[in-house]
Design an enzyme around this catalytic site. Structure first.
Site, PDB file in Angstrom:
ATOM      1  N   GLU A  35       0.833  -1.217   0.000  1.00 48.99           N
ATOM      2  CA  GLU A  35       0.000   0.000   0.000  1.00 48.99           C
ATOM      3  C   GLU A  35       0.864   1.261   0.000  1.00 48.99           C
ATOM      4  O   GLU A  35       2.054   1.229   0.355  1.00 48.99           O
ATOM      5  CB  GLU A  35      -0.957   0.015   1.186  1.00 48.99           C
ATOM      6  CG  GLU A  35      -0.261   0.163   2.515  1.00 48.99           C
ATOM      7  CD  GLU A  35      -1.084   0.972   3.505  1.00 48.99           C
ATOM      8  OE1 GLU A  35      -1.548   2.073   3.159  1.00 48.99           O
ATOM      9  OE2 GLU A  35      -1.233   0.493   4.643  1.00 48.99           O
ATOM     10  N   LYS A 170      -3.955  -0.900  15.815  1.00 45.26           N
ATOM     11  CA  LYS A 170      -3.431  -0.054  16.890  1.00 45.26           C
ATOM     12  C   LYS A 170      -4.439   0.022  18.033  1.00 45.26           C
ATOM     13  O   LYS A 170      -5.653  -0.020  17.808  1.00 45.26           O
ATOM     14  CB  LYS A 170      -3.159   1.355  16.347  1.00 45.26           C
ATOM     15  CG  LYS A 170      -1.821   1.440  15.644  1.00 45.26           C
ATOM     16  CD  LYS A 170      -1.530   2.832  15.131  1.00 45.26           C
ATOM     17  CE  LYS A 170      -2.383   3.180  13.938  1.00 45.26           C
ATOM     18  NZ  LYS A 170      -2.217   2.329  12.779  1.00 45.26           N
TER      19      LYS A 170
HETATM   20  N1  PSU Z   1      -1.945   1.947   9.927  1.00 44.98           N
HETATM   21  C1  PSU Z   1      -0.668   2.408   9.952  1.00 44.98           C
HETATM   22  N2  PSU Z   1      -0.249   3.292   9.018  1.00 44.98           N
HETATM   23  C2  PSU Z   1      -1.095   3.730   8.072  1.00 44.98           C
HETATM   24  C3  PSU Z   1      -2.421   3.211   8.019  1.00 44.98           C
HETATM   25  C4  PSU Z   1      -2.807   2.323   8.976  1.00 44.98           C
HETATM   26  O1  PSU Z   1       0.096   2.050  10.812  1.00 44.98           O
HETATM   27  O2  PSU Z   1      -0.675   4.554   7.263  1.00 44.98           O
HETATM   28  C5  PSU Z   1      -3.337   3.626   6.910  1.00 44.98           C
HETATM   29  C6  PSU Z   1      -3.698   2.408   6.062  1.00 44.98           C
HETATM   30  O3  PSU Z   1      -3.615   2.801   4.710  1.00 44.98           O
HETATM   31  C7  PSU Z   1      -5.128   2.105   6.447  1.00 44.98           C
HETATM   32  C8  PSU Z   1      -5.642   3.488   6.737  1.00 44.98           C
HETATM   33  O4  PSU Z   1      -5.856   1.483   5.426  1.00 44.98           O
HETATM   34  O5  PSU Z   1      -4.554   4.103   7.424  1.00 44.98           O
HETATM   35  C9  PSU Z   1      -6.883   3.455   7.575  1.00 44.98           C
HETATM   36  O6  PSU Z   1      -7.446   4.707   7.541  1.00 44.98           O
HETATM   37  P1  PSU Z   1      -8.932   4.923   8.104  1.00 44.98           P
HETATM   38  O7  PSU Z   1      -8.811   4.620   9.571  1.00 44.98           O
HETATM   39  O8  PSU Z   1      -9.233   6.360   7.781  1.00 44.98           O
HETATM   40  O9  PSU Z   1      -9.808   3.954   7.365  1.00 44.98           O
END
Ligand code: PSU
Ligand code: MN
Length: 319
Positions: A35, A170
């Protein structure tokens, strides 16, 4: 607005695979999707490009072809060259964060963007790639019963047959809520060499992983069994913990989480800005510890994903 012919061109050819990825897919070699949101919005500028290159190198060293996915110049790029990676990591480049719902919009409006777990999984599947490595999965946020903040990652994995290798979620999220939701969505969750569901910065989130596997071969066999079973639309989550001696100190971790959540409330941050804002806060307030752990777990996930992809390629050809 872009000229009309751009819109037509985008509609005609939006999925651009790097020649190396095309070759690997055509010959049944292992490919790992990666990603780009983690690079553009999850890691600080200055570190992101180096880490992006390292992730690709780790995948190659384990015998698979890396395919970092992003939207550039009105095209979905599956596999980036170094210039693409550089642009993605350039803080001056105005790279949007694109979840699944945003990809078509970005293509039509000719905007550049990084893909999340949700959109990377969906695009990887469309390109014919079935193994994907990331850092942490999005999940159910604390207080979701009031805010409705549940990452699109979960719903998309539920309808996209891709193996997602991550370090769990997390602890800023509602971990048990996320595990319940994955159960509701019929997404299998495997702990890698652990009975505990990992907590990203922490090796153990305090909650059990529904299943345990002890080798890349076992993980690949599960993906293969589901393919042979058929009718299976959902992906699989393979949760790979940081070794205990590499996790963030739990006391520092708890302080960061409490302060980070307070910062969000004080600044009134919502929606897609929540995750990048929290990550940036952690990186700025942990003296490099959160960044160190984040980089280590992403590299470990990339290596494991490549190992599983190699085993899966062998299972599929019966070799
Ligand atoms: N966790 C991380 N680093 C990140 C992300 C998640 O440690 O950069 C990113 C991933 O791309 C994940 C997104 O899909 O954050 C989730 O965002 P949201 O909670 O807005 O769906
Ligand atoms: Mn959200």
């Amino acid at each position: 607005m872009p000229p009309r012919q751009h819109v037509y061109a985008a509609a005609m050819s939006v999925l651009t695979l790097h020649p190396e990825v095309v070759d690997a897919l055509a010959t049944g070699r292992a490919v790992v999707a990666l990603e780009s949101t983690i690079l553009a919005h999850g890691l600080p500028p200055g570190d992101n490009l180096r880490v992006g290159r390292e992730i690709e190198a780790v995948v190659r060293a384990a015998g698979a072809v890396p395919a970092t996915i992003a939207v550039l110049d009105g095209q979905v790029r599956v596999g980036l060259d170094d210039a693409g990676l550089e642009r993605l990591c350039d803080p001056a480049a105005d790279i949007l964060k694109l979840s699944v719902r945003d990809v078509g919009v970005a293509l039509a409006l000719h905007r550049d963007g990084a893909t999340t777990v949700a959109s990377t999984s969906a695009l990887a599947h469309r390109a014919g790639i079935s193994v994907f490595a990331t850092g942490g999965l999005g999940g159910v946020h604390r207080g979701a019963a009031e805010t409705f903040d549940v990452s699109a990652d979960l719903g998309v994995i539920a309808r996209t047959p891709v193996l997602v290798v991550c370090a769990g979620v997390k602890s800023i999220l509602d971990v048990p809520g996320t595990l319940e939701y994955l159960e509701t969505l019929s997404v299998p969750v495997l702990g890698y060499r652990t009975d505990a569901f990992p907590g990203f910065y922490l090796s153990d989130s305090g909650y059990a992983a529904p299943w345990r596997v002890d080798s890349p071969t076992q993980a690949a066999a599960i993906v293969r069994a589901r393919e042979l079973l058929g009718g299976e639309e959902a992906g699989v989550v393979l949760a790979n913990p940081l070794p205990l001696d590499r996790q963030v100190d739990p006391q520092l971790h708890d302080r960061l989480v409490a302060d980070g959540l307070e910062m969000l409330a004080a600044e009134g941050i919502h929606g897609k800005d929540v995750t990048p804002a929290l990550l940036a806060y952690f990186h700025e307030h942990s003296d490099g510890e959160s960044l160190r752990a984040n980089v280590e777990l992403v590299l470990a996930n990339a290596r494991l994903a490549a190992e599983v992809a190699v085993e899966l390629a062998a299972l599929r050809t019966g070799s």
